[in-house]
Design an enzyme around this catalytic site. Sequence first.
Site, mmCIF file in Angstrom:
data_model
loop_
_atom_site.group_PDB
_atom_site.id
_atom_site.type_symbol
_atom_site.label_atom_id
_atom_site.label_comp_id
_atom_site.label_asym_id
_atom_site.label_seq_id
_atom_site.Cartn_x
_atom_site.Cartn_y
_atom_site.Cartn_z
ATOM 1 N N HIS A 52 0.813 -1.227 0.000
ATOM 2 C CA HIS A 52 0.000 0.000 0.000
ATOM 3 C C HIS A 52 0.841 1.269 0.000
ATOM 4 O O HIS A 52 0.430 2.299 0.512
ATOM 5 C CB HIS A 52 -0.988 -0.030 1.171
ATOM 6 C CG HIS A 52 -1.938 -1.170 1.026
ATOM 7 N ND1 HIS A 52 -3.137 -1.071 0.370
ATOM 8 C CD2 HIS A 52 -1.792 -2.476 1.366
ATOM 9 C CE1 HIS A 52 -3.709 -2.251 0.342
ATOM 10 N NE2 HIS A 52 -2.918 -3.126 0.945
ATOM 11 N N ASP B 22 -6.100 -1.461 -4.133
ATOM 12 C CA ASP B 22 -6.520 -2.334 -3.034
ATOM 13 C C ASP B 22 -7.300 -3.497 -3.636
ATOM 14 O O ASP B 22 -8.259 -3.269 -4.385
ATOM 15 C CB ASP B 22 -7.508 -1.608 -2.104
ATOM 16 C CG ASP B 22 -6.872 -0.570 -1.210
ATOM 17 O OD1 ASP B 22 -5.642 -0.381 -1.268
ATOM 18 O OD2 ASP B 22 -7.646 0.058 -0.442
ATOM 19 N N HIS C 234 -7.796 -7.001 1.060
ATOM 20 C CA HIS C 234 -7.139 -6.050 1.971
ATOM 21 C C HIS C 234 -8.002 -5.785 3.209
ATOM 22 O O HIS C 234 -7.497 -5.655 4.309
ATOM 23 C CB HIS C 234 -6.874 -4.754 1.212
ATOM 24 C CG HIS C 234 -6.261 -3.645 2.002
ATOM 25 N ND1 HIS C 234 -5.167 -3.816 2.826
ATOM 26 C CD2 HIS C 234 -6.598 -2.326 2.095
ATOM 27 C CE1 HIS C 234 -4.864 -2.658 3.385
ATOM 28 N NE2 HIS C 234 -5.713 -1.741 2.968
ATOM 29 N N HIS D 282 -14.380 1.898 2.097
ATOM 30 C CA HIS D 282 -13.837 0.706 1.438
ATOM 31 C C HIS D 282 -14.928 -0.373 1.291
ATOM 32 O O HIS D 282 -15.118 -0.945 0.217
ATOM 33 C CB HIS D 282 -12.676 0.101 2.250
ATOM 34 C CG HIS D 282 -11.374 0.819 2.120
ATOM 35 N ND1 HIS D 282 -11.055 1.945 2.833
ATOM 36 C CD2 HIS D 282 -10.268 0.541 1.364
ATOM 37 C CE1 HIS D 282 -9.820 2.333 2.524
ATOM 38 N NE2 HIS D 282 -9.317 1.503 1.637
ATOM 39 N N GLU E 217 -5.471 4.060 -5.203
ATOM 40 C CA GLU E 217 -5.111 5.091 -4.228
ATOM 41 C C GLU E 217 -3.744 5.693 -4.542
ATOM 42 O O GLU E 217 -2.890 5.047 -5.146
ATOM 43 C CB GLU E 217 -5.097 4.492 -2.809
ATOM 44 C CG GLU E 217 -6.486 4.064 -2.339
ATOM 45 C CD GLU E 217 -6.506 3.254 -1.054
ATOM 46 O OE1 GLU E 217 -7.478 3.356 -0.306
ATOM 47 O OE2 GLU E 217 -5.561 2.465 -0.808
HETATM 48 N N1 KYN Z 1 -1.139 0.112 5.033
HETATM 49 C C1 KYN Z 1 -1.866 0.023 6.156
HETATM 50 C C2 KYN Z 1 -1.293 -0.443 7.321
HETATM 51 C C3 KYN Z 1 -2.027 -0.560 8.468
HETATM 52 C C4 KYN Z 1 -3.351 -0.189 8.450
HETATM 53 C C5 KYN Z 1 -3.943 0.280 7.335
HETATM 54 C C6 KYN Z 1 -3.228 0.396 6.173
HETATM 55 C C7 KYN Z 1 -3.837 0.883 4.934
HETATM 56 O O1 KYN Z 1 -3.217 0.942 3.934
HETATM 57 C C8 KYN Z 1 -5.264 1.290 4.951
HETATM 58 C C9 KYN Z 1 -5.656 2.188 3.840
HETATM 59 N N2 KYN Z 1 -7.021 2.505 4.004
HETATM 60 C C10 KYN Z 1 -5.489 1.603 2.484
HETATM 61 O O2 KYN Z 1 -6.265 0.737 2.141
HETATM 62 O O3 KYN Z 1 -4.653 2.002 1.693
HETATM 63 ZN ZN ZN Z 2 -7.454 1.553 0.790
HETATM 64 ZN ZN ZN Z 3 -4.355 0.750 -0.088
#
Ligand code: KYN
Ligand code: ZN
Ligand code: ZN
Length: 206
Positions: free
Chosen positions: A47, A53, A57, A158, A170
């Site tokens: 990410h 995503d 995920h 999401h 993203e």
């Molecule tokens: N990389 C992470 C590590 C820990 C917790 C969340 C994320 C995320 O990436 C969430 C984000 N909403 C995402 O989908 O890109």
């Molecule tokens: Zn995301």
């Molecule tokens: Zn993401």
Amino acid sequence: MNIIDISQVLHNNIPVWPGDTTFSFELSWTKEASGSVNVGKIEMSAHTGTHIDAPFHFDNDGKKVIELDLELYIGPALVVEKKNIQMLSPEHFNDVNFEGVSRILIKTESWIERSEFPTSITALSPDLAPFLAKKGIKLIGVDVPSVDVLDSKELPAHHSLLENDIHILEGIVLDSVKEGIYELVALPLPIKEADGSPVRAVLIER
Ligand SMILES: Nc1ccccc1C(=O)C[C@H](N)C(=O)O
Ligand SMILES: [Zn+2]
Ligand SMILES: [Zn+2]
């Protein structure tokens, strides 16, 4: 062909999600050491930077990257500007003509200082997904690291996008992109088991 690169450059100081694996590229062999070639080694969160995503995920039963339809990531995409809005909801899209596009890319400009991970971003309201689905949207792209507020654990946007069969891109860079319709290419890597993948995202002017 005029290609606009809308990908973040991956480098060893690229900001990552707080606490997540930092990005590292290094040579595990140099030409001198191997006698023939430089060989790079990459370590990263799936990410980091510009990425997609997969439903897996945020849903254990969701599709993994390898199972996703590549057609989602190639084809006409509408770029719209929606600046200075905390939470995007259907009312913000009444002026948008969705004809002929199943992909929408939103330029929020809510992440300006890209050398640091943002502290707040424009997020999507969960009622946006059913609205966009009715318009025929299958892919949404944002210029921020998440479609939800950054401290969200429930990830309502999401989940709502997934329920409405809309896939997520993203971290695109739309700074120099004007509103309009382009051809998007943003293919994920065929990483077996992955919950997300970096992409090289480009817009082709037409
Ligand atoms: N990389 C992470 C590590 C820990 C917790 C969340 C994320 C995320 O990436 C969430 C984000 N909403 C995402 O989908 O890109
Ligand atoms: Zn995301
Ligand atoms: Zn993401």
